[in-house]
Each structure stands twice: as structure tokens, then as C-alpha cells.
Design a protein around this motif. Structure first.
Motif, short mmCIF file in Angstrom:
data_model
loop_
_atom_site.label_atom_id
_atom_site.label_comp_id
_atom_site.label_asym_id
_atom_site.label_seq_id
_atom_site.Cartn_x
_atom_site.Cartn_y
_atom_site.Cartn_z
N GLN A 90 1.00 -27.84 -31.48
CA GLN A 90 -0.01 -28.84 -31.14
C GLN A 90 0.53 -30.26 -31.30
N ALA A 91 1.21 -30.53 -32.38
CA ALA A 91 1.78 -31.86 -32.59
C ALA A 91 2.84 -32.16 -31.54
N GLU B 93 -10.05 -38.23 -30.87
CA GLU B 93 -9.85 -36.99 -31.63
C GLU B 93 -8.40 -36.55 -31.62
N ASP B 94 -7.74 -36.66 -30.45
CA ASP B 94 -6.34 -36.27 -30.35
C ASP B 94 -5.45 -37.19 -31.18
N GLU C 104 -6.34 -38.83 -33.89
CA GLU C 104 -6.57 -38.50 -35.30
C GLU C 104 -5.87 -37.20 -35.68
N ARG C 105 -5.93 -36.21 -34.79
CA ARG C 105 -5.26 -34.93 -35.07
C ARG C 105 -3.76 -35.12 -35.17
N LEU C 106 -3.18 -35.91 -34.27
CA LEU C 106 -1.74 -36.17 -34.30
C LEU C 106 -1.36 -36.89 -35.60
N LEU D 142 -2.91 -36.71 -38.47
CA LEU D 142 -3.01 -35.71 -39.54
C LEU D 142 -1.78 -34.81 -39.55
N LEU D 143 -1.41 -34.28 -38.39
CA LEU D 143 -0.27 -33.37 -38.31
C LEU D 143 1.03 -34.06 -38.69
N SER E 209 -10.20 -23.11 -39.28
CA SER E 209 -10.44 -24.23 -38.37
C SER E 209 -9.16 -25.02 -38.10
N ASP E 210 -8.02 -24.47 -38.49
CA ASP E 210 -6.71 -25.08 -38.31
C ASP E 210 -6.53 -26.38 -39.09
N ASN E 211 -7.18 -26.50 -40.22
CA ASN E 211 -7.00 -27.64 -41.11
C ASN E 211 -6.11 -27.21 -42.27
#
Length: 74
Positions: A11-12, A28-29, A31-33, A35-36, A50-52
Motif C-alpha cells: 500500500q505504501a 485519507e491517502d 494520512e495513510r501514507l 502513518l505507513l 482494520s490494517d492498523n
């Protein structure tokens, strides 16, 4: 079942590639990037359903809870 990622996972990689090619990522993308990319590098990171990211202790507890659903064959 336990899930893990290494260095942000696929995903990253996809999000980085999209961003590097000039695509505008949604909030959202982005923020996810972030985080990763903030996760420790060069080690496996456990994820919840939830993939966290979760701690090793929580992953072990989740795995043991999962295994407790099964009964040994006699």
C-alpha cells in the motif's frame, strides 16, 4: 489470522508511486501514507483486522484468541 507489513507494505509503495508520478492524493491517502512511512523500517509490523499497526503483545493476544476457537482432535 495475523497480518504483517514490512517497510510500509504494498500500500505504501503504491501511494508513493502515485505521489511521485504527480498524482494528487486525497486527504485519507495522504494520512495513510504518513502513518505507513512513520512505522519502523526493516522489521515486520503487526496489523489488526482494520490494517492498523498494533503491538507485538496485542498481536499475540489476537492470535491466541483466534486459536482458542478451535478444539483439538481426540
Amino acid at each position: 489470522m495475523a497480518k504483517q507489513i514490512y517497510n510500509g507494505g504494498i500500500q505504501a509503495g503504491i501511494l508513493r508511486a502515485a505521489k511521485d508520478s504527480g498524482a494528487i492524493l486525497g486527504k485519507e491517502d495522504e494520512e495513510r501514507l504518513k502513518l505507513l512511512e512513520s512505522l519502523p523500517k526493516n522489521q515486520w509490523i503487526d496489523l489488526d483486522d482494520s490494517d492498523n499497526p498494533i503491538s507485538k503483545d496485542e498481536a499475540k493476544k489476537n492470535w491466541n484468541d483466534h486459536l482458542s476457537k478451535f478444539k483439538p482432535i481426540k
